[in-house]
Design an enzyme around this catalytic site. Structure first.
Site, short mmCIF file in Angstrom:
data_model
loop_
_atom_site.label_atom_id
_atom_site.label_comp_id
_atom_site.label_asym_id
_atom_site.label_seq_id
_atom_site.Cartn_x
_atom_site.Cartn_y
_atom_site.Cartn_z
N HIS A 178 23.04 53.63 46.46
CA HIS A 178 22.62 52.58 47.39
C HIS A 178 22.62 51.29 46.58
O HIS A 178 21.62 50.91 45.98
CB HIS A 178 21.24 52.88 47.95
CG HIS A 178 20.74 51.87 48.94
ND1 HIS A 178 20.46 52.18 50.24
CD2 HIS A 178 20.48 50.54 48.82
CE1 HIS A 178 20.05 51.10 50.87
NE2 HIS A 178 20.04 50.09 50.03
N HIS A 231 27.68 52.94 51.98
CA HIS A 231 27.68 51.92 53.03
C HIS A 231 28.05 50.51 52.53
O HIS A 231 27.25 49.57 52.60
CB HIS A 231 26.34 51.88 53.78
CG HIS A 231 25.11 52.04 52.92
ND1 HIS A 231 24.88 51.29 51.79
CD2 HIS A 231 24.04 52.86 53.06
CE1 HIS A 231 23.72 51.65 51.27
NE2 HIS A 231 23.19 52.60 52.02
N ASP A 304 25.82 56.80 58.32
CA ASP A 304 24.49 56.40 57.85
C ASP A 304 23.49 56.56 58.99
O ASP A 304 22.63 55.71 59.22
CB ASP A 304 24.49 54.97 57.31
CG ASP A 304 23.20 54.64 56.54
OD1 ASP A 304 22.41 55.56 56.28
OD2 ASP A 304 22.98 53.46 56.22
#
Length: 428
Positions: A178, A231, A304
């Site tokens: 992340h 992401h 996600d």
């Protein structure tokens, strides 16, 4: 009992196959492909449908254990089936955090009992996802964890991440990062830019993603281990990943349907469904994401999927948690935005949503072949439908795509040769 999937257009990128044909299944396994004349079996008429290896979503928040008001294995896997997925990989930011082998094993057992599709477990990088002490990576790998991530939090300690990469390299596992420096992103609510300034909302600058992506790439390059950037949402991150791949760094990356199709302009409504992390960025970033997808910089499309209880999102924008349910809209958005606009072929989409996720997570799937488990997604690329969250199987009813008219949808899902979903109805 045998089943014959008959007359569909088989698109099987891992085998460079795109042809009309049949697939014969027995005892959950593919036993013949091509032109099959078997008559002593159940027939599934796939005329007009795409027959693809089962779609895999490698970035899902099942919220189980401990946060079942948001989602649980039963509801999350049914949402996955409704969306066309045969396998999902769930993130460890639960209560308790999945940071030990016993928790990995427990979730796998629950998934076998309550899930309707395959569930792969991702373990935490650090204990409690606190970024201070390494979690039980070796034990979790032995227990079946397919990858490791502190998703939802940035591993701020470069030293800890280096050690984690050295460990995961030993087990041929990938760390899913992340990549967003919290010291820069702080407590911002949306992308930092013109729209945030006009709305008077504190922003999360794209440079927070760029800097952390650069650091993680350098550590992967130094250790020789694999890192996967979760992401991706910024133009800068796309460029960094592109250049790293040219150097031979073991880096892969993913992108979501919402970052590919929406911008920070959507936040003008103050709809809390548009509050995500990383945030919806400007059109310049969105176009860079599409370009990265087209040239192979971005390897996978993921949802996600991050459902929340209705009352959590039904608050003022700044107080709402980030994320929304994505499993049931993902394929429709991608087909509408990228396939029907001519940007991606169906083979490209299947590669990004099945073949590459299987490769990244080292799964024995993502391909249709004799002797393989019959995990199959059938797609109707022409089906017109509108998003209605009241019909979702997920507990999370917030979506920025509410009421959106889409073209293309999963028509059926088979897991181990068993029809789990057909025409939008989950049968298991």
């Amino acid at each position: 009992m045998k089943m014959l999937i008959k007359g569909g257009r088989i698109i099987n990128p891992a085998k460079n196959m795109d042809q009309t044909g049949d697939i014969l299944i027995e005892n959950g396994v593919i036993i013949a492909m091509g032109e099959v004349t078997e008559t002593e079996c159940a027939i599934f008429d796939a005329s007009g449908l795409i027959v693809a290896p089962g779609l895999i979503d490698m970035h899902v928040h099942l919220r189980d254990p401990g946060l079942e008001a948001k989602e649980d294995v039963a509801s999350g896997t049914r949402a996955g089936a409704a969306g066309g997925f045969t396998s999902i990989a769930c993130m460890p930011n639960t209560k308790p955090v999945i940071d030990s082998s016993i928790l990995v094993e427990g979730l796998k057992q629950r998934a076998q009992l309550e899930g309707v599709i395959n569930v792969k477990v991702i373990g935490a990088v650090s204990k409690g996802q606190e970024g201070k002490e390494l979690a039980e990576i070796g034990d979790m790998a032995a227990a079946g964890a397919v990858a490791f991530s502190d998703d939802g939090r940035y591993v701020s300690s470069a030293g800890l991440l280096r050690t984690a990469l050295e460990y995961t390299g030993m087990f041929d596992k990938v760390i899913i990062s992340h990549a967003e420096d919290e010291a820069l992103a702080g407590d911002g609510y949306m992308h930092e830019g013109v729209v945030s300034a006009m709305l008077g909302l504190k922003g999360r600058p794209a440079v927070a993603e760029d800097i952390s992506t650069a650091r993680d790439i350098l550590l992967a390059e130094y250790t020789g281990s694999a890192v996967h950037i979760a992401h991706v949402s910024s133009k800068g991150a796309v460029g960094l990943i592109r250049e790293a791949k040219k150097r031979g760094v073991r880096v892969t990356a993913e992108v979501t349907p919402h970052h590919l199709s929406l911008t920070d302009e959507a936040v003008r409504t103050f709809d809390t469904a548009t509050k995500v992390n990383p945030p919806l960025r400007s059109e310049e970033h969105r176009q860079a994401l599409i370009a990265g997808l087209l040239d192979g910089t971005l390897d996978a499309i993921v949802t996600d999927h991050a459902p929340h209880a209705f009352e959590e999102k039904d608050v003022e924008f700044r107080y709402a948690p980030s994320g929304f349910a994505g499993l049931e809209t993902s394929l429709g958005i991608i087909l509408t935005e990228l396939y029907h606009t001519g940007k991606l072929t169906m083979s490209d989409i299947i590669t990004k949503m099945a073949v590459n996720p299987a490769k990244i997570l080292r799964l024995d799937s993502g391909v249709l072949d004799i002797g393989k488990a019959a995990d199959i997604t059938l797609i109707d690329p022409e089906q017109l439908w509108s998003v209605d969250s009241s019909l979702f199987y997920t507990k999370g009813k917030h979506t920025p795509f509410e009421g959106r008219q889409l073209k293309g949808k999963a028509a059926a899902v088979l897991v181990g040769g068993k029809i789990i979903m057909k025409n939008g109805e989950v049968l298991a």
